[in-house]
Design an enzyme around this catalytic site. Structure first.
Site, PDB file in Angstrom:
ATOM      1  N   PRO A 579       0.824  -1.201   0.000  1.00 15.47           N
ATOM      2  CA  PRO A 579       0.000   0.000   0.000  1.00 15.47           C
ATOM      3  C   PRO A 579       0.864   1.259   0.000  1.00 15.47           C
ATOM      4  CG  PRO A 579      -0.120  -1.117   2.129  1.00 15.47           C
ATOM      5  CD  PRO A 579       0.729  -1.960   1.250  1.00 15.47           C
ATOM      6  N   CYS A 580       0.483   2.236  -0.789  1.00 17.19           N
ATOM      7  CA  CYS A 580       1.202   3.523  -0.827  1.00 17.19           C
ATOM      8  C   CYS A 580       0.182   4.630  -0.603  1.00 17.19           C
ATOM      9  CB  CYS A 580       1.884   3.717  -2.176  1.00 17.19           C
ATOM     10  SG  CYS A 580       3.146   2.511  -2.526  1.00 17.19           S
ATOM     11  N   GLN A 581      -0.212   4.793   0.643  1.00 15.70           N
ATOM     12  CA  GLN A 581      -1.284   5.741   0.892  1.00 15.70           C
ATOM     13  C   GLN A 581      -0.839   7.191   0.816  1.00 15.70           C
ATOM     14  OE1 GLN A 581      -2.225   3.544   4.242  1.00 15.70           O
ATOM     15  NE2 GLN A 581      -4.112   2.690   3.397  1.00 15.70           N
TER      16      GLN A 581
END
Ligand code: SAH
Length: 972
Positions: A579-581
Site C-alpha cells: 500500500p502507498c497511501q
C-alpha cells in the site's frame, strides 16, 4: 466492440476505445479503494499536471506517430521509443530527421466522456442525518472528480516524456577548427553489398520500401557506405562504441556505430544505436541519490533506438563490453575492471523493459545459470526443504513456491496460481503475510497449506533475518535426515508439576514484534506449557528462553522441515501490492519532494527490501496507477530502480481488469521482476473488449497492456453487470445467512465459469481436502439503516436513477441540484429528511452518485472497499439494497467457491482491495510460461490461448440453446 490499438512495431496508440458511457455513471474514473484516501480538494492545480498540459499540447502539434506495418524485430517497439532522441545539429535544424515523429509516440491518452471536473466536495452540514457519509466517503467522491478533471484537461499528470523521450536530444558536431577535415577512410563498401546490407538507404524515392518508411522517418538516402571514418585524426570503424557530443551541459551520449555513409546530401553521416545510462531510462536521475540502493555507474543498457548523425559529433572511442548475466560475481568483477563501461541488459521504453539481451547481441537467453545468490553464505536453494504440497493430481507438473505479501484475502496469489496451473506450473502459495486478521482468516480458509502470517511486513522481514540466523545456528540444513524429535518424549516423570510451576513443553510459533504490547520489539516464541492446554499458550521473549535451548532447536528443526518461513533463495515467486497511501489524498498531506520519506509509502521500500533479502526468481508487484502519476511517477520509477539495481530484469504494464472479462474497468500497474537467469514474463493481451472508464498516465502511455488499434483482436464482447450477477438469488436489505444455494442455473458464460469447482478451475490450494462445493457464500448486502432503506425504496427501478429522482429535488442550472421551493421538504418516518443535505451538496450539487442505482447493461469503474450508497453508485438494479459482498466478488472475478471471513464490512474491504482474479490469473499464465522457459521472442506482450477460459461442451450447448445472454430472471 473492440478495445484497443495499433501495432507495437510502430507507435501504438494504446487506448481502450471509448464506448458510450452508461447514462447513469458520472464518468468516474477509479476511486482507489485501498491505498488512496482523500483526493485533493484544493482548487490549486497540481504543478506537474500543468506542466504536462503544456507539453501534451505541444506534443499533439507534432507529427503523428509512424504506422509501421511490418513488425520486424529490429524495428520493434523499442526502436523509436527511447527517452532520448539524439540527432545531429544539422539534421535537427533541417528538420528532416523524423525524430519528432519518433519522440511523439502515443501521447494521446484517451479522454473519458466525463462531466466537467469539480475540485471540491462539500462538508456535511446536515446534522439531522442519522448516518452521514464519513470523511472518506466524501473524499472518495472528490478524488474521483479530481481525476475526471485531470483526464479532461490533460489526460493525466506525469511528465516523464518531457524529461526524457519527449525532449529532442541533439548530438553536436565538434566545434573545434580542425587541421584535417573529418573524412571516410578507405574504399567504399562495394555497391552490391551495401545495397544488400542497407536496402532502405538505396531505395529510390517513391519505391515501396521508401514509401513504407516515409511516414515513420525520413531516412537520408545514401550514395555509398564505408567501414571506417576519421574524426579528429582518429579512426572509427563500424561496430565501434563511441561517445557522441550532446548539447552543452549534457553528458556525452554513448552509442554504437552501425552505419557510415555519404548521404545524397553529400554529408558524412553515421548511424548510432544508443546505449542508455541508468538515468536516461525510466529510472529518474533523482533515484541515483536514494540511499537504499546504488547503481553501478559503469553499467549501461543497449537500446534498439538508432538515428543518424553527422560524423563530426563523434568524440572518442569507449570500451564497452557485454557481460553475461550468468557470470559469477568474481568473473564479472574482473571483466568489468578492464573496461570503461559494460552492459548486461537491453532497455526499451515500451513497458519500461530491462531485459536480457537476445543472443544476436551477445546475450545468452535461456541458458542455465546459477541462481544469483550473493546475499548469503548459505545457498539454501540447493537444500530446499521438501515440504511442498504433494501434487494430488497432475503429478508431473513442475512446482514452484509463492510468497504473497500484503496478501489481503489472497486474490492476487489465487489468480496467479490458477493461471500458472493452466500453463502447467503448480504454483503453491506457501506463505502469505498481512497485518489484517480477517483477511488472514479468509486466506487460510481457502488455502489449507499456506503459512499465513498475520503481522506487519516489516516485522516479517526482521523475523526472516532471525529465522535464517537460527537455521544456521542449529545447522538445520544438515539435519534434514535426522529423525523428528518428539515433542513429548522426555521428562515424563515431571508430568505432575507442583501447582504454579510452568515448564516449557514446546514452542509452537515465532514472531518478531511486540505481541505483548510491552513497547519493545523483539523476537518472541509462543510457548505451550507442560500440563496446560493451548488456551494457556503465551508469547515469551527469546532471551527469556535461554534455559530451553533444546526446545528452540526442536522448533527450528521442525519449522525448517515444514518451511514455516522462507529462507533466502528458497522462494520462487514473490507477489504483492504494497500500500502507498501517501500518494493519494489531499495535496497538503502529500510529499512531492521526497515521497519515499513519507511513512505511508514505506511499504514499497519494505517490499523491495524483502525481495532483496529473499532473492526470488520472480517478482510481481501490483499497485494503483497513482504510483506512475504522483510526483512524476517517482514511486513507480523507484520500484523499477530497485529491481534493476538488484540485477533483476524488469517490465512494467498497466492492465485494465475489464479486458480480462469483467464488467469493471479498474486499471492497475503491474511490475515484473525476473532474475537474469530466468525468462522475463510478458504481459497477457486482453481477451475482452471493455467499456472505457479510466485514464492512462501520459508519461507511461507506452506501458498500457492493450492491442494496437490496427490489429485484428478477436476479442470477446465487453461484459456488463447482467453477465456477472443475473443468476444470483434475490436477497433483502437484511440478509443474515452467509451460506445459501445458488437456486438458479448459470445463464452466461461468465456465470458458468465463476461457478466452476476448484478442480475444474485447477485450484490446488485445498489439496485433497474436501470442502463444501456448489454453495453460495457471502451473498449478503451491508444492511442499510431504516432511514437509508426508506430512501432506497424510493429510488425508482430504472436506469440512471439516483437521489435526484427523490421528491423535492430538482436540477437547476449547470446540472446542479437544488431543493424545489414549491415542495415542502419530505420527511422520513423517523422525521429526518428524505433527501439528505450531504447528497445535495456533494461535489457542489453536481454529482449523480448519491443513492445511485446500477443498471444491467452498465459496468462499474472500480469495485471499492465501501458499500455505503451515500456517494457512490452501488444499489442493485432492481432490488432495494446495495450490492452484496458476493456481487462485488463476482465483479472482481472471485470464483464462487472462494469464501470470505470476518464481519461484513471487512469482507467488503477484502473484496475491494483485491487484485481482480482474472487479471492475476492471466498474469499467472504468463508467469507459468516464463517459469517453464517458454520464450517467444522479445515482444513484451503475448496472446492467451483460446481455451484460457474453460468451458465444457455441455455448458456451451446449454448456454447457446437456453436463455440468451444474461437475461434476468430473478429468483424469489
Ligand atoms: N493483494 C491483495 C490485496 C492487498 S490490499 C489481494 O489481491 O487480495 C493491501 C493489504 O495490505 C491489506 O490487506 C492490508 O491489511 C495490508 N497491509 C497494509 N499495511 C501492511 C503492513 N505494514 N504489513 C502487512 N500488511 C499490510
Amino acid at each position: 466492440m473492440s478495445p484497443v490499438t495499433p501495432s507495437p512495431a510502430t507507435e501504438p496508440r494504446r487506448s481502450t476505445r471509448l464506448r458510450s458511457t452508461p447514462a447513469n455513471a458520472d464518468a468516474d474514473p477509479d476511486s482507489e479503494p485501498r491505498r488512496s484516501t482523500p483526493a485533493d480538494a484544493d482548487a490549486d492545480p497540481d504543478p506537474d499536471a500543468e506542466r504536462e498540459r503544456v507539453s501534451s499540447r505541444r506534443k499533439r502539434q507534432r507529427k503523428a506517430a509512424d504506422p509501421d506495418p511490418d513488425g520486424e524485430p529490429e524495428r520493434g517497439p523499442s526502436r523509436s521509443r527511447g527517452k532520448r532522441q539524439r540527432t545531429s545539429a544539422g539534421n535537427a535544424a533541417a528538420g528532416t530527421r523524423g525524430s519528432a515523429a519518433k519522440v511523439d509516440g502515443p501521447k494521446d491518452a484517451q479522454q473519458p466522456a466525463g462531466a466537467g471536473a469539480d475540485d471540491a466536495g462539500s462538508a456535511i452540514d446536515d446534522d439531522i442525518c442519522a448516518e452521514e457519509p464519513d470523511v472518506e466517503d466524501l473524499q472518495m467522491g472528490e478524488e474521483e472528480d479530481e481525476e475526471e478533471g485531470a483526464a479532461v484537461q490533460a489526460g493525466g499528470e506525469g511528465s516523464a516524456e518531457t524529461r526524457g523521450s519527449g525532449k529532442k536530444r541533439v548530438a553536436r558536431p565538434g566545434a573545434r577548427r580542425k587541421a584535417v577535415q573529418d573524412h571516410f577512410v578507405g574504399e567504399p563498401v562495394p555497391d552490391g553489398e551495401a545495397r544488400q546490407r542497407w536496402p532502405d538507404r538505396y531505395a529510390a524515392k517513391g519505391s515501396d520500401s521508401q514509401a513504407k518508411r516515409s511516414d515513420a522517418e525520413e531516412e537520408i538516402g545514401a550514395l555509398r557506405h564505408y567501414t571506417t571514418v576519421c574524426v579528429d585524426e582518429a579512426n572509427f570503424h563500424l561496430g565501434d562504441d563511441v561517445y557522441v557530443k550532446a548539447a552543452p551541459g549534457e553528458d556525452n551520449y554513448i552509442g554504437r556505430i552501425t552505419e557510415l555513409f555519404e548521404g545524397i546530401d553529400h554529408g558524412s553521416h553515421f548511424t548510432c544505436r544508443w546505449f542508455f545510462r541508468v538515468e536516461d531510462t525510466v529510472i529518474s536521475p533523482k533515484l541515483l541519490e536514494v540511499n537504499d540502493h546504488k547503481h553501478d555507474r559503469k553499467r549501461v543498457f543497449l537500446s534498439e533506438e538508432k538515428n543518424d548523425n553527422m560524423i563530426e559529433s563523434i568524440i572518442s572511442k569507449v570500451n564497452i563490453i557485454y557481460v553475461s548475466p550468468n557470470m559469477t560475481p568474481e568473473a564479472k568483477a574482473q571483466l568489468i575492471s578492464k573496461c570503461d563501461l559494460y552492459y548486461d541488459m537491453s532497455y526499451s521504453v515500451a513497458y519500461s523493459t530491462f531485459a536480457n539481451m537476445p543472443p544476436e547481441n551477445g546475450g545468452a537467453m535461456g541458458s542455465e545459470a546459477a541462481s544469483d545468490l550473493s546475499c548469503d553464505d548459505v545457498d539454501y536453494s540447493k537444500k530446499k526443504p521438501i515440504a511442498d504440497i504433494a501434487a494430488p493430481h497432475d503429478e508431473q507438473m513442475e512446482t514452484a513456491t509463492l510468497l504473497d505479501l500484503y496478501s489481503g484475502c489472497g486474490a492476487m496469489s489465487t489468480g496467479l496460481c490458477l493461471g500458472a496451473a493452466w500453463s502447467g506450473l503448480k504454483l503453491n502459495t506457501k506463505w502469505a503475510v498481512d497485518m489484517n486478521t480477517n483477511a488472514c482468516n479468509s486466506l487460510k480458509q481457502n488455502h489449507t497449506f499456506t503459512q499465513v502470517r498475520n503481522e506487519k511486513a516489516e516485522d516479517f522481514l526482521s523475523l526472516l533475518r532471525h529465522w535464517d540466523a537460527l537455521c544456521k545456528k542449529y545447522d538445520v540444513h544438515n539435519s534434514n535426515s535426522l529423525p523428528r524429535t518428539s515433542n513429548n518424549d522426555e521428562d515424563d516423570e515431571n508430568e505432575n508439576l507442583p501447582e504454579g510451576t510452568f515448564e516449557v513443553e514446546k514452542l509452537v510459533d515465532i514472531c518478531y514484534g511486540d505481541p505483548n504490547s510491552t513497547g519493545k520489539a523483539g523476537l518472541w516464541f509462543k510457548v505451550r506449557w507442560k500440563t496446560y492446554d493451548p488456551s494457556y499458550d503465551t508469547w515469551e521473549p527469546s532471551d527469556g528462553l535461554s534455559d530451553s535451548p533444546e526446545r528452540i532447536k526442536e522448533f527450528v528443526e521442525s519449522g525448517y522441515r515444514e518451511s514455516i518461513l522462507p529462507l533466502p533463495g528458497c522462494v520462487d515467486v514473490i507477489c504483492g501490492g504494497p500500500p502507498c497511501q501517501g500518494i493519494s489524498g489531499l495535496n497538503r498531506f502529500r510529499n512531492y519532494e521526497d515521497p519515499l520519506t513519507d511513512e505511508r509509502n514505506k511499504q514499497l521500500i519494505v517490499f523491495m527490501d524483502i525481495v532483496n533479502y529473499l532473492r526470488p526468481k520472480y517478482v510481481l508487484m501490483e499497485n494503483v496507477v497513482d504510483i506512475l502519476k504522483f510526483a512524476d511517477g517517482f514511486l513507480g520509477r523507484y520500484a523499477l530502480s530497485r529491481l534493476v539495481a538488484m540485477s533483476y530484469q524488469a517490465r512494467l504494464g498497466m492492465m485494465v481488469a475489464g479486458c480480462y472479462g469483467l464488467p469493471q474497468f479498474r486499471m492497475r500497474v503491474f511490475l515484473w521482476g525476473a532474475l537474469p537467469s530466468v525468462v522475463l514474463p510478458k504481459f497477457p493481451l486482453p481477451t475482452h473488449d471493455v467499456i472505457n472508464r479510466g485514464v492512462v498516465p501520459n508519461a507511461f502511455s507506452q506501458c498500457l497492456v492493450a492491442y494496437n488499434e490496427t490489429e485484428d483482436k478477436h476479442l470477446k464482447e465487453a461484459l456488463v453487470i447482467r453477465d456477472a450477477i443475473s443468476d444470483l438469488p434475490k436477497v433483502g436489505n437484511h440478509q443474515p445467512n452467509d451460506v445459501m444455494d445458488h437456486r438458479i442455473r448459470p445463464k452466461t458464460e461468465f456465470q458458468h465459469y465463476i461457478r466452476l469447482n476448484r478442480k475444474d478451475m485447477k485450484d490446488y490450494s485445498l489439496g485433497d481436502a474436501t470442502h463444501k462445493e456448489g454453495l453460495l457464500f457471502d451473498h449478503q448486502p451491508l444492511q442499510l439503516n431504516n432511514d437509508d432503506y426508506e430512501r432506497v425504496q424510493q429510488i425508482p427501478v430504472k436506469k440512471g436513477a439516483n437521489f435526484r429522482d427523490l421528491k423535492g429535488v430538482r436540477v437547476g442550472e449547470n446540472n446542479t441540484v437544488e431543493f424545489d421551493p414549491d415542495i415542502p421538504r419530505v420527511l422520513l418516518s423517523s422525521g429526518k429528511p428524505l433527501v439528505p443535505s450531504y447528497a445535495m451538496t456533494f461535489i457542489k450539487g453536481k454529482s449523480l452518485k448519491p443513492f445511485g442505482r446500477l443498471w444491467w447493461d452498465e459496468t462499474v469503474a472500480t469495485v471499492v472497499t465501501r458499500a455505503e450508497p451515500h456517494n457512490q453508485i452501488v444499489l442493485h438494479p432492481t432490488q432495494h439494497r446495495v450490492l452484496t459482498i458476493r456481487e462485488n466478488a463476482r465483479l472482481q472475478g472471485f470464483p464462487d467457491y472462494y469464501r470470505l471471513s470476518g464481519p461484513i464490512k471487512q469482507k467488503y474491504i477484502q473484496v475491494g482491495n483485491a487484485v481482480a482474479v482474472p487479471v492475476a490469473r492471466a498474469l499467472g499464465y504468463s508467469l507459468g510460461q516464463a517459469y517453464q522457459g517458454e520464450f517467444d521472442g522479445d515482444y513484451p506482450l503475448f496472446k492467451l490461448p483460446g481455451n484460457f477460459i474453460p468451458m465444457d461442451q455441455a455448458t456451451l450447448a446449454r448456454l447457446s440453446e437456453g436463455t440468451s445472454g444474461g437475461e434476468v430472471v430473478e429468483a424469489e
